[in-house]
Each structure stands twice: as structure tokens, then as C-alpha cells.
Design an enzyme around this catalytic site. Structure first.
Site, PDB file in Angstrom:
ATOM      1  N   HIS A 151      83.612  61.727  75.288  1.00  0.00           N
ATOM      2  CA  HIS A 151      84.650  61.358  76.213  1.00  0.00           C
ATOM      3  C   HIS A 151      84.684  60.068  77.054  1.00  0.00           C
ATOM      4  O   HIS A 151      83.814  59.338  76.980  1.00  0.00           O
ATOM      5  CB  HIS A 151      85.164  62.622  76.952  1.00  0.00           C
ATOM      6  N   CYS A 207      77.222  65.605  78.365  1.00  0.00           N
ATOM      7  CA  CYS A 207      78.313  65.278  77.650  1.00  0.00           C
ATOM      8  C   CYS A 207      77.991  63.387  77.419  1.00  0.00           C
ATOM      9  O   CYS A 207      77.215  63.108  78.260  1.00  0.00           O
ATOM     10  CB  CYS A 207      79.643  65.185  78.004  1.00  0.00           C
TER      11      CYS A 207
END
Length: 216
Positions: free
Chosen positions: A169, A185
Site C-alpha cells: 500500500h 505491510c
């Protein structure tokens, strides 16, 4: 280059111990002299423009660039090297587009093989149950926007048809590229994740390596 400490002290709000480390109500580089040191303008996007980072303030190796690639992975696959802090999109048998990334802090990095099960433009964000246990004061929801921990785009990683809660992301923290700061992440500059988003589709294979291997 401004320091991480100085960058953090100019931001309003409490830390987010999730895919983000800080939050800010309104990201306005043109009115904030410290943020202006990082940003040089905006790229048109909907529903929010994407702030563009002054790449001269980054280590050159973390800038998006085409590089020679000799790995065994097929063109069209994504390879994340946790140790290098790099993401490779294999584009040809001997070539890849390389992006600098931020990765999970010690003990939070994931490795393995997954697929892109879903893609989202300016996604909203909800912390996982594990994040809430670690930091109960986290907001339970944050809508899409410039201060959202997932940034301008998100690729959701799946195994066997199930979301494994790890994402590739964007981020509004450009200083974090090349660092171990997230809860696992993989984060890119917003402008980089927007570029990657256009190049891959749902079903893309993602290899996440640590210590040179992706098999647990």
C-alpha cells in the site's frame, strides 16, 4: 534532508501503531514548511490529488527505476525482498521495475507466496485484532484520505482465497521508505503504489522473501 524526529514532531495527532506510524488531520505541504521540504507538488487523482515527493531527498537506490533482474520468477510477478527493502515487478526475463519500500519492524515481517486478491483506490482502513490488542487506543476505522494509513492504493494479499491481512500500500510518510517501521505491510510512496497499481491485476503472484527465501 529533514530528520525523522523533526518530521514527526511537526505532525498533529497521536501515533498509529498499524500500517502507519503517525497521523495528520490535513496533509497540506504547501502551507507546512517542514512537509514542503519533502513534497514538490501534486499529481491529479480522484478523489484526492497525490502529493509528489522530492526524490532528491531519498537514497537514490530507493527511487523507482528499471533494473536488470536475474531471479527465476516469471514476468508479471511481484517480488518483495524484506532485507533489501525493495519491491520488484518482473517485466521481462532479465528486467524488472524496482521500487523502494518500507517493511515490517522486527518480528512483524511476513514471508511467503500470495496472490493479489483485491485492489483498492484510496481504501479505507481498519486495524486488525492483533493491532488492537497491542494498542487499544487505535481508531477502529479511518476513511479514505490523505491521512489514511493505506495511502492512495492498496493491494490485498490472499492465500487459498482468504485475505491474510497483509497489504502492499501507499504511505504519507516518505521518510519511512527503506525502514522497518510497519506492522508487517509493505509500503511504497503514494505515487509509486499508484504506478504499481496500473501494472498489476487481481491474481498476480507475490513472493515475499526474507533471508533470501520466501518459503517458511
Amino acid at each position: 534532508m529533514i530528520s525523522r524526529r523533526l518530521f514527526l514532531t511537526t505532525l498533529a495527532g497521536a501515533p498509529l501503531a498499524a500500517c502507519n506510524t503517525v497521523q495528520r488531520a490535513n496533509l497540506e505541504p504547501e502551507t507546512d514548511p517542514e512537509l514542503a521540504a519533502w513534497y514538490i507538488g501534486y499529481a491529479p487523482d480522484e478523489p484526492y490529488p497525490i502529493p509528489l515527493v522530492d526524490r532528491s531527498k531519498m537514497d537514490p537506490k530507493f527511487r523507482r527505476q528499471t533494473v536488470a533482474y536475474k531471479g527465476p520468477e516469471r514476468p508479471g510477478t511481484i517480488v518483495v525482498d524484506i532485507d533489501e527493502r525493495m519491491l520488484y515487478l518482473v517485466t521481462d526475463q532479465n528486467e524488472a521495475m524496482r521500487y523502494g519500500v518500507g517493511v515490517g519492524r522486527q518480528g512483524f515481517s511476513w514471508r511467503g507466496v500470495a496472490t493479489v486478491g483485491r485492489k483498492a483506490v484510496w481504501p479505507d482502513w481498519r486495524p486488525t485484532s492483533t493491532m488492537m490488542k497491542i494498542k487499544p487506543e487505535l481508531p477502529t476505522y479511518r476513511e479514505a484520505g490523505l491521512d489514511n494509513p493505506l495511502g492512495a492504493r492498496a493491494l490485498y494479499l490472499y492465500q487459498n482465497g482468504r485475505d491474510i491481512l497483509f497489504r502492499i500500500h501507499g504511505t504519507n510518510e516518505p521518510w519511512s521508505i527503506g525502514e522497518q517501521v510497519s506492522s508487517g505491510c509493505v509500503r511504497l510512496l503514494n505515487e509509486d503504489v499508484a504506478d504499481l497499481y496500473t501494472r498489476v491485476g487481481v491474481g498476480t503472484t507475490v513472493y515475499v522473501k526474507r533471508n533470501g527465501v520466501y518459503r517458511v
